[in-house]
Design an enzyme around this catalytic site. Structure first.
Site, PDB file in Angstrom:
ATOM      1  N   THR A  64      22.295  55.784  90.940  1.00 50.71           N
ATOM      2  CA  THR A  64      23.736  56.337  90.969  1.00 50.71           C
ATOM      3  C   THR A  64      22.727  57.657  91.354  1.00 50.71           C
ATOM      4  OG1 THR A  64      23.708  55.466  88.507  1.00 50.71           O
ATOM      5  CG2 THR A  64      25.518  57.137  89.589  1.00 50.71           C
ATOM      6  N   HIS A 124      30.356  54.311  85.944  1.00 51.95           N
ATOM      7  CA  HIS A 124      29.248  53.169  84.836  1.00 51.95           C
ATOM      8  C   HIS A 124      30.060  51.739  83.920  1.00 51.95           C
ATOM      9  CE1 HIS A 124      26.106  55.374  85.667  1.00 51.95           C
ATOM     10  NE2 HIS A 124      25.785  55.850  84.649  1.00 51.95           N
TER      11      HIS A 124
HETATM   12  P1  PAP Z   1      22.220  58.357  85.228  1.00 53.70           P
HETATM   13  O1  PAP Z   1      23.099  56.093  85.876  1.00 53.70           O
HETATM   14  O2  PAP Z   1      22.142  58.316  84.836  1.00 53.70           O
HETATM   15  O3  PAP Z   1      23.096  58.388  86.658  1.00 53.70           O
HETATM   16  P2  PAP Z   1      20.419  57.139  88.108  1.00 53.70           P
HETATM   17  O4  PAP Z   1      20.727  57.617  89.470  1.00 53.70           O
HETATM   18  O5  PAP Z   1      21.590  55.324  88.387  1.00 53.70           O
HETATM   19  O6  PAP Z   1      20.627  57.345  86.557  1.00 53.70           O
HETATM   20  O7  PAP Z   1      18.878  56.747  87.641  1.00 53.70           O
HETATM   21  C1  PAP Z   1      17.976  57.652  88.175  1.00 53.70           C
HETATM   22  C2  PAP Z   1      16.673  57.054  88.630  1.00 53.70           C
HETATM   23  O8  PAP Z   1      16.643  56.986  90.021  1.00 53.70           O
HETATM   24  C3  PAP Z   1      15.512  57.712  88.827  1.00 53.70           C
HETATM   25  O9  PAP Z   1      14.499  56.617  88.833  1.00 53.70           O
HETATM   26  P3  PAP Z   1      12.636  56.414  87.584  1.00 53.70           P
HETATM   27  O10 PAP Z   1      13.099  56.761  86.500  1.00 53.70           O
HETATM   28  O11 PAP Z   1      12.493  54.946  87.957  1.00 53.70           O
HETATM   29  O12 PAP Z   1      12.632  58.005  88.297  1.00 53.70           O
HETATM   30  C4  PAP Z   1      15.257  58.417  89.376  1.00 53.70           C
HETATM   31  O13 PAP Z   1      13.644  58.930  89.623  1.00 53.70           O
HETATM   32  C5  PAP Z   1      15.734  57.792  90.862  1.00 53.70           C
HETATM   33  N1  PAP Z   1      16.173  58.590  91.638  1.00 53.70           N
HETATM   34  C6  PAP Z   1      17.203  59.929  91.226  1.00 53.70           C
HETATM   35  N2  PAP Z   1      17.072  60.360  92.429  1.00 53.70           N
HETATM   36  C7  PAP Z   1      16.543  59.555  93.839  1.00 53.70           C
HETATM   37  C8  PAP Z   1      16.220  59.921  95.278  1.00 53.70           C
HETATM   38  N3  PAP Z   1      17.211  60.636  95.886  1.00 53.70           N
HETATM   39  N4  PAP Z   1      15.474  59.235  95.871  1.00 53.70           N
HETATM   40  C9  PAP Z   1      14.994  57.788  94.972  1.00 53.70           C
HETATM   41  N5  PAP Z   1      15.131  57.591  93.894  1.00 53.70           N
HETATM   42  C10 PAP Z   1      16.010  58.435  92.934  1.00 53.70           C
END
Ligand code: PAP
Length: 315
Positions: A64, A124
């Site tokens: 997201t 969501h």
């Molecule tokens: P949310 O649903 O609470 O908003 P969301 O952003 O969907 O969370 O998920 C976070 C995941 O996206 C994290 O994955 P991980 O735990 O496997 O590391 C986070 O690191 C990853 N994420 C956030 N920003 C980016 C980005 N710019 N590029 C790739 N992955 C990202």
């Protein structure tokens, strides 16, 4: 079947323990954090999307934050807004319908001045509940999904960053696996959430666009162009450099290097620090946390729920 029009609080809903003392409430087969039940009901009863609105939909932890950054950058590329990601977390730039927009303040619902411009929101809430809302408008929806094992592991890490961990103790991985597989998980069942939007994207390809975290990682540039096209903001041939800039500026390495995204501060709208939205940002990290038996268990579910419905994804 819960009559959504009649639900005012979570009192009347079925509840299940989720982790520690925390529970989730069921609205028509899907599980929600109690904090977001009233605002979710408000979204379902009151939100009237405008034709130019763009809604970024997802199951939690499927990409997201990244999608918000990319779409915000695509839409605002020729305005001064485009640099706002340097100082602001993407969740403060693209508010979530059931969190900030229909939470307590509603400061983002400015219908009057937005009839000709694009309002950008996220959610969501599953498609099965939002279908009527989307059908009432020609708005565009982008749904991002991610393979179930990485989604589960990401959620497990994220939950262990919650304020409540201090009182309730950590969420153990074994418990997280059980909850994920049974579907009793915020936003869950994961498979139903994904299939709702997947089927909707096939039924209404002009309005609903599905993208996976894995394809976005594999070739971000191609998919940024596809997204821009879908959203009605296509890149011209001479704009290749702008696409490269967006891909670079929204990369995990760049975004996670900004002070706002490294911050231990808590946003006003949720009980995790800003830095918990950035952990690793890779595909396949589940291998470091799930044993062979668990992987086989989740893969069997994926074969049944996705492959059995002709969606060859997730293993
Ligand atoms: P949310 O649903 O609470 O908003 P969301 O952003 O969907 O969370 O998920 C976070 C995941 O996206 C994290 O994955 P991980 O735990 O496997 O590391 C986070 O690191 C990853 N994420 C956030 N920003 C980016 C980005 N710019 N590029 C790739 N992955 C990202």
């Amino acid at each position: 079947m819960v009559n959504i029009l009649e639900v005012v609080t979570d009192e009347s809903l079925r509840k299940e323990n989720w982790w520690g003392k925390n529970y989730v409430c069921q609205i028509n087969n899907f599980w929600f954090l109690p904090k977001f039940v009233p605002s979710t009901i408000r979204v379902l009863n009151e939100f009237k999307p405008l034709p130019n609105d763009v809604i970024l939909a997802s199951f939690p932890k499927t990409g997201t934050t990244w999608l918000k950054s990319l779409v915000f950058s695509i839409i605002n590329r020729s305005s001064k807004e485009s640099s706002l990601l340097v100082k602001h977390n993407a969740h403060d730039l693209v508010p979530t319908l059931e969190v900030q927009v229909f939470g307590t303040t509603r400061q983002y619902l400015d219908n009057e001045s937005h009839h000709s411009s694009t309002r950008l929101y996220s959610t969501h809430i599953p498609y099965q509940l939002l279908r009527k809302t989307f059908d009432s408008s020609n708005c565009r929806v982008v749904y991002i999904t991610r393979n179930p094992k990485d989604t589960l592991v990401s959620m497990w890490h994220f939950t262990n960053k919650w304020k409540a961990v201090d009182q309730d103790g950590p969420w153990h991985i074994e418990e997280a696996i059980e909850k994920f597989c049974s579907g009793v998980f915020p936003g869950g069942p994961y498979y139903d959430h994904v299939m709702g939007f997947k089927n909707a994207s096939l039924e209404k390809p002009k309005n609903i666009f599905l993208i996976t975290y894995e394809e976005l990682i594999k070739d971000t540039k191609i998919h940024v162009k596809r997204l821009a096209e879908f959203l009605g903001f296509p890149f011209m041939n001479h704009e290749e450099e702008e696409v490269d800039e967006i891909v670079k500026n929204c990369s995990f390495d760049i975004l996670s290097s900004y002070a706002v995204n490294k911050s231990e501060d808590f946003p006003s709208w949720f009980q995790v620090p800003y830095n918990s939205f950035f952990r690793q940002g890779v595909v396949g990290d589940y291998k470091n946390y799930l044993d062979a038996k668990t992987i086989e268990r989740i893969d069997a579910l994926t074969r049944d729920k996705f492959h059995g419905a002709d969606f060859m994804y997730g293993i």
